[in-house]
Design a protein around this motif. Structure first.
Motif, short mmCIF file in Angstrom:
data_model
loop_
_atom_site.label_atom_id
_atom_site.label_comp_id
_atom_site.label_asym_id
_atom_site.label_seq_id
_atom_site.Cartn_x
_atom_site.Cartn_y
_atom_site.Cartn_z
N ALA A 232 54.47 42.71 14.81
CA ALA A 232 53.81 41.57 14.50
C ALA A 232 52.28 41.71 14.62
N ILE A 233 51.41 40.81 14.00
CA ILE A 233 50.18 40.49 14.12
C ILE A 233 49.68 39.67 15.20
N ASP A 234 48.97 40.21 16.36
CA ASP A 234 48.59 39.42 17.43
C ASP A 234 47.63 38.33 16.76
N GLY A 235 47.31 37.15 17.61
CA GLY A 235 46.53 36.36 17.48
C GLY A 235 46.66 35.45 16.34
N GLN A 236 45.54 34.77 16.09
CA GLN A 236 45.73 33.59 15.05
C GLN A 236 44.58 33.78 13.95
N PRO A 237 44.80 33.20 12.72
CA PRO A 237 43.79 33.25 11.77
C PRO A 237 42.57 32.40 12.06
N PRO A 238 41.39 32.68 11.69
CA PRO A 238 40.13 32.10 12.04
C PRO A 238 40.22 30.30 11.80
N ASP A 239 39.71 29.69 12.77
CA ASP A 239 39.61 28.18 12.64
C ASP A 239 38.64 27.79 11.46
N LEU A 240 39.19 26.85 10.27
CA LEU A 240 38.08 26.26 9.54
C LEU A 240 37.03 25.62 10.11
N ARG A 241 37.30 25.04 11.24
CA ARG A 241 36.28 24.12 11.99
C ARG A 241 35.20 24.93 12.58
#
Length: 325
Positions: free
Chosen positions: A264-273
């Motif tokens: 799995a890819i750890d973390g989350q995509p960057p927040d658009l805000r």
């Protein structure tokens, strides 16, 4: 001339701190299939919808989106209507959301080209019957209503509808998402045959790497509104040059893989805000350095293969194996 040529496309939406699409470059040649892959939310669907200027309220665009050499973003209403009816068409994810359940299939197929004067009613009926045969359905379907058709049959109708105006470009936005695996394979095979038969350029949007590998000549990998890697399908899947591409491939289930927990890819995509500096994938990348966090990378060609580009400061550190990377 390319069927589609996107140059430096930026798209901003209200309430976001950065562009939703940030400098997208993408081409589709006549008769070519190009896959646009990535996680949900990466900007794939917005990219394809921008080609028909089907944009959310308040959207602001920069760059150029050329269909048959003409910029969609600067067209007036009449030219845009002609583009949507004759030169570019889209097959959406959910076929049942794209039809009126009270009207017959024949009306759905013929209405657009007859209202715009592109064909007479008789010509449109002949074209609709021909295309229904081409997608594996009989002309008898013309009299049916959508409720009588299965999901796979209705998606075939949507493909026929998209080809009614003989477009130079076909946009397929995850057209197999709502279908079972067997029907998925049939629809992908059908799109490939029709692309060859009619010489149509095909942009195939998907999050399924297996489907992308099966149908595409070239692949663009998208992450956080940017193109992370692009290249010939065989080379990109065999020798990924961007850590995100490698991580996607490593997380794909394989029958021949050892019995262990799926990667799995750890973390989350960057927040658009939030503002984004540097590489969008840096926070989730094992190769990231201070350079990655400070400066966004430019696409760099792979050694000996100028058509295989990766926007990564450290693409030379990848071993070319999805599993090892």
């Amino acid at each position: 001339m390319n069927a589609l040529d996107i140059q430096g496309l930026r798209l901003r939406l209200p309430g976001t701190a950065r562009p939703v699409l940030d400098g997208v470059d993408l081409t589709v040649a006549a008769g070519e299939t190009v896959a646009l892959v990535g996680e949900s939310g990466s900007g794939k669907t917005l990219t394809s919808r921008t080609v028909l200027r089907l944009l959310p309220p308040g959207a602001a665009t920069e760059g150029r989106v050329l269909v048959d050499g003409e910029d969609v973003l600067t067209m007036n209403a009449d030219r845009l209507r002609t583009l949507r009816n004759r030169r570019a068409a889209m097959v959406f994810q959910d076929p049942r959301a794209a039809v009126n359940p009270l009207r017959r299939i024949g009306d759905h197929l013929t209405e657009g080209v007859t209202l715009t004067g592109a064909m007479t009613k008789a010509e449109a009926n002949r074209r609709a019957a021909e295309l229904l045969e081409a997608v594996g359905l009989g002309a008898g379907v013309l009299a049916a209503r959508p409720g009588r058709l299965s999901g796979g049959m209705l998606q075939r109708v949507m493909i026929a509808a998209a080809l009614m105006g003989d477009p130079a470009l076909l946009l397929a936005d995850e057209p197999t998402t709502a279908l079972d695996v067997t029907t998925q394979a049939e629809v992908v095979s059908l799109l490939d045959r029709l692309r060859t038969r009619f010489g149509t350029g095909l942009l195939f949007v998907t999050h399924d790497l297996g489907l992308a590998a099966a149908i595409s000549d070239r692949v663009h990998v998208m992450y956080a509104g940017r193109i992370a890697e692009t290249g010939p399908a065989d080379a990109l899947f065999a020798r990924p040059r961007h850590p995100y591409t490698a991580a996607l491939l490593a997380s794909t289930p394989r029958l021949e893989a050892p019995q262990r927990r799926l990667a799995a890819i750890d973390g989350q995509p960057p927040d658009l805000r939030e503002e984004l500096t540097g590489c969008a994938f840096a926070a989730r990348c094992g190769l990231a350095t201070g350079l990655c966090r400070d400066r966004a990378p430019e696409p760099v060609p792979a050694p000996g293969d100028p058509g295989h580009l990766a926007a990564c400061h450290h693409s030379d550190r990848l071993e070319g194996s999805a599993t090892r990377a």
